[in-house]
Design a protein around this motif. Sequence first.
Motif, short mmCIF file in Angstrom:
data_model
loop_
_atom_site.label_atom_id
_atom_site.label_comp_id
_atom_site.label_asym_id
_atom_site.label_seq_id
_atom_site.Cartn_x
_atom_site.Cartn_y
_atom_site.Cartn_z
N GLY A 88 0.85 -1.32 -0.19
CA GLY A 88 -0.19 0.02 -0.17
C GLY A 88 0.87 1.13 0.12
N VAL A 89 1.94 1.33 0.69
CA VAL A 89 2.78 2.47 0.62
C VAL A 89 3.47 2.56 -0.69
CG1 VAL A 89 5.11 3.35 1.60
CG2 VAL A 89 3.50 2.17 2.97
N GLU A 90 3.78 1.47 -1.33
CA GLU A 90 4.55 1.60 -2.63
C GLU A 90 3.41 2.26 -3.48
OE1 GLU A 90 6.72 -1.39 -5.59
OE2 GLU A 90 4.82 -2.50 -4.44
N ALA A 91 2.15 1.68 -3.54
CA ALA A 91 1.13 2.09 -4.32
C ALA A 91 0.62 3.57 -4.05
CB ALA A 91 -0.03 1.26 -3.98
N LEU B 208 11.52 1.33 0.65
CA LEU B 208 10.29 2.25 0.54
C LEU B 208 10.21 3.29 1.45
CD1 LEU B 208 7.50 -0.53 0.32
CD2 LEU B 208 8.31 1.01 -1.45
N LEU B 209 10.81 3.38 2.86
CA LEU B 209 10.78 4.27 3.67
C LEU B 209 11.66 5.64 3.12
CD1 LEU B 209 11.31 2.51 7.15
CD2 LEU B 209 9.10 3.73 6.07
N LEU B 210 12.96 5.13 2.49
CA LEU B 210 13.70 6.04 1.81
C LEU B 210 12.94 6.79 0.66
CD1 LEU B 210 17.07 4.06 2.04
CD2 LEU B 210 16.47 6.11 3.52
N GLU B 211 12.38 6.00 -0.01
CA GLU B 211 11.54 6.68 -1.32
C GLU B 211 10.36 7.59 -0.85
OE1 GLU B 211 12.17 2.97 -4.73
OE2 GLU B 211 10.43 3.03 -3.77
N LEU B 212 9.82 7.05 0.30
CA LEU B 212 8.96 7.84 1.03
C LEU B 212 9.57 9.31 1.46
CD1 LEU B 212 5.95 8.00 2.02
CD2 LEU B 212 6.60 6.86 3.94
N LEU C 135 12.12 8.19 9.12
CA LEU C 135 11.99 7.46 8.02
C LEU C 135 13.51 6.73 7.70
CD1 LEU C 135 9.68 9.65 5.66
CD2 LEU C 135 9.25 7.63 6.49
N ARG C 136 14.48 7.66 7.66
CA ARG C 136 15.70 7.17 7.41
C ARG C 136 16.28 6.21 8.82
NH1 ARG C 136 21.10 10.60 5.70
NH2 ARG C 136 22.83 9.07 6.62
#
Length: 419
Positions: free
Chosen positions: A188-191, A266-270, A283-284
Amino acid sequence: MMLSQLTTAEHTHELLAFARGAALPTGGFGYLRSDGRVDTSVAVSTLITARMTYCMSIASVLASSPEGEAVRLRDEGAGIAEAAQLAEHGIRALSTLLRDTRNGGWVVDLGDEPDASDKRAYQTAFVVLAASTASRAHVPGAERLLVDVLSAVETHFWSERYGALIESWNADWTVREPYWGANANMHGVEALLAAHGATGDPLWLARATRIADTFIQQRARANNWMLAEHFADDWTPLPDYNIERPDDQFRPFGVTIGHLFEWSRLLLELGAAYPAGAAPAWLRECAEGLYATARRIGWSVDGAEGFVYTVDWVGEPVVRERLHWVVAEAIGAAATLHSVTGQESYLVDLRSWQSYAARYLLDREQGSWYHTLDAKNRPTDAVWSGKPDVYHALQAVLLGDLPVGPTLFDRLVTLSRNE
């Protein structure tokens, strides 16, 4: 990225040439066997069709736009030239064939099992990912599909109270599964990151951040990064969930090594989706904690190279098979952490795991990557049979060379602009 003697461009061509064999004349994409032929005994599914549509949308961008310069794929190689048509083929199936026209939403598959018409957050997340990416790649029909699927997320799956996606419903949305799952919410985060990129709506970035907070900042951090994946309806952890079936493909028992890496990336992309300096610091911090834990308890812990699939709650291996997607996510996480931090240790890991993939996972005779190896790195069908799709492998090949960004699409664009 270099996988043995293959360049990024060459291996991307090979993966896409293998993948195009999944396109079905009746609509959607089928489940591929090890030899690249469709396994007709497996029903056409939303999951495989959405993943392949996403891959073909990425390929269409590589083939036809300036972003393609980033990995030198503007030439028409096997699997690239028809990518746009195959992406449209997938969007068409997701818009019609796999839609529940009576009740709304997307079915699990077109089979005759009792739960085939259930509505699941996991599959719906991949429809969002496919529609968002195809929309940015200007695939016909993708924008309309994206509006529809985001409406389904808002109406049926989002829990404002808990900051998470509801796991699943029955066919007509009257019975909710009393379970909260980390896997569906991770995707869901990715999406939702992809939806934010496609629409520019900050709502989806906020929702993605809340999901990450719910599962990682609140729960994984408190458990020393040993992420619990399964929760009862009242959010009580279920540490013994599937203990009798520990190698389940989607809900295995214990700690899933690949998911720690996937969450890390995903956290880094977020964080990259926020304006400079505005991303939450946790996040990091969480990305580094998850990565370090996965590396420590997952890599070569039982006498052979490779990542075990799962470990128990004290870090002992449970399912020792090596799954291709776990290595793929380790590659993506290492590459992303190196891009963000510049630390040499992540680059060392990246090269080590790329080398492992080249030695053991590439099937040089029949194509694509073996999906499962045994504890001695020999191909097996123990957990996953065949080579259903190229979603994880394609991302691993491309992410190895890309700067950080909110999505794979954005990361390709960033590289192209920086060259």
